[in-house]
Design an enzyme around this catalytic site. Structure first.
Site, PDB file in Angstrom:
ATOM      1  N   GLU A 181      27.844  -3.778  16.336  1.00  0.00           N
ATOM      2  CA  GLU A 181      26.581  -3.044  16.218  1.00  0.00           C
ATOM      3  C   GLU A 181      25.392  -3.897  16.672  1.00  0.00           C
ATOM      4  OE1 GLU A 181      26.294   0.117  15.735  1.00  0.00           O
ATOM      5  OE2 GLU A 181      28.422   0.371  15.321  1.00  0.00           O
ATOM      6  N   HIS A 202      24.832  -3.362  20.339  1.00  0.00           N
ATOM      7  CA  HIS A 202      24.018  -2.166  20.623  1.00  0.00           C
ATOM      8  C   HIS A 202      22.543  -2.441  20.333  1.00  0.00           C
ATOM      9  CE1 HIS A 202      27.563   0.242  21.210  1.00  0.00           C
ATOM     10  NE2 HIS A 202      27.960   0.116  19.950  1.00  0.00           N
TER      11      HIS A 202
END
Length: 154
Positions: free
Chosen positions: A21, A24
């Site tokens: 994550e 991202h």
């Protein structure tokens, strides 16, 4: 003792998801996309801090995480929203998670092999007493084994 191993596995899995994550997140920030929240874990918030436009939170269950970008779930008029970005920017942001997984694996391999000083080579160093394979026309000390039954060995 088994419960300890299960907890370690859950925490390691959570760490890998957090790294994914983060890929991202860093790509979205670098490309000017608004990130509303970056969370490690799922469930109720244990800790939350806001810095600029992004809320950073630690959640109760270490089984995931997320990077909530503006315009990810529904359309937004904000020019910094994900839905208003071009194809290549979206592709880079989405691929950044997988790239971070790849880089994490590469770092783990480098750390595991950092201490390797030598690689064993399949060389004959000696024979057991009475070994019928030892002869002037057969195997000798110093021979290197390249294959067994036609299968190359490394």
């Amino acid at each position: 003792m088994t419960i300890v191993y299960i907890l370690i596995a859950v925490l390691m899995f959570g760490l890998l998801i957090a790294i994914h994550e983060f890929g991202h997140f860093i790509a979205a920030k670098a490309l000017g996309v608004r990130v509303n929240e970056f969370a490690i874990g799922m469930g109720p918030q244990l800790f939350s801090r806001r810095s600029g436009e992004t809320s950073y939170s630690l959640r109760a269950f270490p089984i995931g995480g997320f990077c909530a970008m503006e315009g990810e779930e529904e359309d937004s008029d904000d020019p910094a929203a994900l839905n208003n970005q071009g194809f290549w920017r979206k592709l880079l942001i989405f691929a950044a998670g997988a790239l971070m997984n790849f880089l994490t694996g590469l770092v783990i391999i480098l750390v595991l092999y950092a201490g390797v000083k030598a690689v064993n080579v399949p060389v004959i160093h000696g024979f057991a007493d009475g070994c019928p394979l030892e002869s002037a026309s057969g195997l000798q000390v110093g021979d290197r084994i390249l294959s067994i039954d036609g299968e190359r060995i490394y």
